[in-house]
Design an enzyme around this catalytic site. Structure first.
Site, PDB file in Angstrom:
ATOM      1  N   HIS A  61      55.748  50.760  37.706  1.00  0.00           N
ATOM      2  CA  HIS A  61      55.307  52.142  37.446  1.00  0.00           C
ATOM      3  C   HIS A  61      56.242  52.781  36.412  1.00  0.00           C
ATOM      4  O   HIS A  61      57.233  53.418  36.751  1.00  0.00           O
ATOM      5  CB  HIS A  61      55.329  52.941  38.744  1.00  0.00           C
ATOM      6  CG  HIS A  61      54.552  54.219  38.682  1.00  0.00           C
ATOM      7  ND1 HIS A  61      53.948  54.785  39.771  1.00  0.00           N
ATOM      8  CD2 HIS A  61      54.271  55.064  37.643  1.00  0.00           C
ATOM      9  CE1 HIS A  61      53.343  55.905  39.431  1.00  0.00           C
ATOM     10  NE2 HIS A  61      53.530  56.094  38.135  1.00  0.00           N
ATOM     11  N   HIS A  63      56.429  54.868  32.474  1.00  0.00           N
ATOM     12  CA  HIS A  63      55.794  55.599  31.367  1.00  0.00           C
ATOM     13  C   HIS A  63      56.656  55.408  30.121  1.00  0.00           C
ATOM     14  O   HIS A  63      57.817  55.829  30.094  1.00  0.00           O
ATOM     15  CB  HIS A  63      55.688  57.087  31.688  1.00  0.00           C
ATOM     16  CG  HIS A  63      54.881  57.370  32.920  1.00  0.00           C
ATOM     17  ND1 HIS A  63      53.530  57.617  32.884  1.00  0.00           N
ATOM     18  CD2 HIS A  63      55.249  57.439  34.228  1.00  0.00           C
ATOM     19  CE1 HIS A  63      53.090  57.820  34.115  1.00  0.00           C
ATOM     20  NE2 HIS A  63      54.117  57.722  34.956  1.00  0.00           N
ATOM     21  N   ASN A  95      48.545  56.833  30.755  1.00  0.00           N
ATOM     22  CA  ASN A  95      48.351  58.243  30.396  1.00  0.00           C
ATOM     23  C   ASN A  95      49.180  58.612  29.170  1.00  0.00           C
ATOM     24  O   ASN A  95      50.087  59.437  29.203  1.00  0.00           O
ATOM     25  CB  ASN A  95      48.629  59.173  31.578  1.00  0.00           C
ATOM     26  CG  ASN A  95      49.981  58.950  32.217  1.00  0.00           C
ATOM     27  OD1 ASN A  95      50.555  57.873  32.143  1.00  0.00           O
ATOM     28  ND2 ASN A  95      50.509  59.993  32.855  1.00  0.00           N
ATOM     29  N   HIS A 178      46.935  57.334  41.979  1.00  0.00           N
ATOM     30  CA  HIS A 178      47.855  58.465  42.094  1.00  0.00           C
ATOM     31  C   HIS A 178      47.202  59.422  43.095  1.00  0.00           C
ATOM     32  O   HIS A 178      46.326  60.203  42.716  1.00  0.00           O
ATOM     33  CB  HIS A 178      48.012  59.097  40.714  1.00  0.00           C
ATOM     34  CG  HIS A 178      48.679  60.424  40.669  1.00  0.00           C
ATOM     35  ND1 HIS A 178      49.797  60.671  39.901  1.00  0.00           N
ATOM     36  CD2 HIS A 178      48.392  61.617  41.264  1.00  0.00           C
ATOM     37  CE1 HIS A 178      50.153  61.940  40.028  1.00  0.00           C
ATOM     38  NE2 HIS A 178      49.312  62.536  40.854  1.00  0.00           N
ATOM     39  N   ASP A 302      58.786  55.049  38.661  1.00  0.00           N
ATOM     40  CA  ASP A 302      57.982  56.127  38.065  1.00  0.00           C
ATOM     41  C   ASP A 302      58.765  56.780  36.930  1.00  0.00           C
ATOM     42  O   ASP A 302      58.828  58.012  36.803  1.00  0.00           O
ATOM     43  CB  ASP A 302      57.551  57.166  39.096  1.00  0.00           C
ATOM     44  CG  ASP A 302      56.431  58.077  38.591  1.00  0.00           C
ATOM     45  OD1 ASP A 302      55.957  57.866  37.456  1.00  0.00           O
ATOM     46  OD2 ASP A 302      56.039  59.003  39.323  1.00  0.00           O
TER      47      ASP A 302
END
Length: 413
Positions: A61, A63, A95, A178, A302
């Site tokens: 996870h 980004h 995203n 999510h 995350d």
């Protein structure tokens, strides 16, 4: 042939347990495992005496912010941050701007990560355009290189969820959700008690809890589903019961949910603003129990980097999210293993074997001969404070100044 002999380490395999010995690595594979291996001619030797040698940690996870927010992070900076943190493989979330929702875009960026220092995998948007309505062309996205499907940052739409679950399962890729009911979140910025102290709207716990219950029931009827960043005692109780019933649902949490509670928010510092928010102490303790008893399947960072100027806007205006790649290992070692809440072998399951299984990385997650030569080498004696000076382009962490042990000594990919 490139040869590396890792000698004298405590070898920690998630299935086979612990043994002291050596690993001989050759051309990207673990060739031999045993005691007192003799280095072949031309072999590089790394002395791991006093160190813990794990199968490479896999962060499912992350980004990386590229495309769209390269000032906060890029594919390259995220990969080097992962390597600095002892993470050998990362799964990137879709995203971005534009989102990873088209096969051509996915192929373009998948081609760019082959030269990076760690294994970089992409998840693709589960819904078309990541718009939260109709399912995306999942088969085309898999063909373009997707390793998983998710609308992370947004909750999967309830109406399309059964179809998404079935299509993902048919393609043999995991579907990640999510779990958050955004109508319940509203304008909330933190858990209710912390938000009240700040004079700002709160995020009620049912924003997560209701979505988790919905997702578990959908999995029971339709097939496998993975729940991201669980933070509530009620979510974990539901996951525990679902597993007892044999329903095909898995779950992850993040270090901030077992290391911090909402009481850590002393002032309007958006480095503590994340989603889901930091919870009350009872929820933090429930996360620890779920990590120890097997309810939770894996830990993920995350990792959500943001520019300092954006986080300077405070809880009212800053984006949600904190960096995590470079503090993942020492937080887990300090707060879980050295605190005697879980064993080293259990940590190898949470950070290596289970994420490898989730993502179908069959040659990773173990120290058995023939597996990929991905290693995370931890020095349990190393102790230093989190400085906030990261390899990542961003430094939005709530852990600055915190003393931690168990920093990576070496990362082998």
């Amino acid at each position: 042939m490139h040869l590396l002999l890792v000698k004298n380490g405590l070898l920690i395999d998630p299935l086979l347990g612990e043994s002291r010995g050596d690993l001989l690595l050759a051309d990207g594979k673990i060739l031999r495992k045993g005691g007192r291996l003799v280095p072949p001619p031309g072999c590089e030797v790394f002395d791991a005496a006093g160190l813990w040698v794990f199968p490479g940690f896999i962060d499912a996870h992350v980004h990386a912010r590229e495309p769209g927010a390269e000032a906060a992070e890029t594919l390259e900076s995220a990969a080097f941050a992962a390597a600095a943190g002892g993470v050998t493989s990362v799964l990137l979330m879709p995203n971005t701007d534009p989102p990873m929702a088209r096969p051509a875009l996915l192929r373009k960026y998948a081609a760019r990560v082959k030269s990076l220092p760690v294994n970089v995998y992409f998840s693709a948007a589960a819904t078309a355009g990541r718009a939260g309505a109709a399912p995306a062309d999942l088969a085309a996205l898999k063909k373009a290189g997707a390793r998983a499907f998710t609308d992370d940052g947004s909750c999967l739409p309830g109406g399309a969820l059964p179809e998404l679950i079935k299509k993902s399962a048919a393609l043999g890729l995991p579907l990640l959700d999510h779990p958050e009911i955004f109508s319940r979140t509203g304008a909330g910025v933190a858990a209710p008690a912390a938000a009240s102290r700040l004079g700002l709207p709160g995020i009620p716990p049912e924003a997560e809890a209701y979505a988790v219950l919905r997702d578990i029931l959908a999995a029971a009827e339709n097939g496998p589903l993975h729940l991201q960043h669980l933070s509530l005692a009620s979510s974990l109780a539901a996951l525990r019961r679902a597993k007892a019933l044999g329903w095909p649902v898995t779950g992850e949490t993040c270090p901030h949910y077992f290391a911090l509670s909402e009481r850590a928010i002393k002032k309007d510092d958006a480095n503590f603003k994340m989603k889901p928010p930091l919870r009350p102490e009872a929820d933090r303790r429930a996360v620890l129990r779920a990590l120890a008893d097997g309810t939770l399947d894996l830990i993920a960072s995350d990792h959500a980097p943001h520019e300092r100027r954006l986080k300077a806007k405070g809880f009212a205006g800053a984006p949600f999210g904190i960096t995590g790649l470079e503090t993942l290992a020492p937080l887990c070692v300090t707060r879980l293993v050295l605190a005697k809440l879980i064993s080293r072998q259990r940590l190898a399951q949470l950070l290596s074997a289970n994420p490898a299984a989730l993502l179908g990385l069959r040659n990773k997650g173990s120290l058995r001969p023939g597996r990929d030569a991905d290693l995370t080498v931890i020095d349990p004696r190393s102790r230093r404070r989190v400085t906030g000076k990261f390899v990542s382009k961003s430094d939005n962490t709530p852990f600055t100044g915190l003393p931690l042990s168990g920093w990576p000594s070496a990362t082998v990919v």
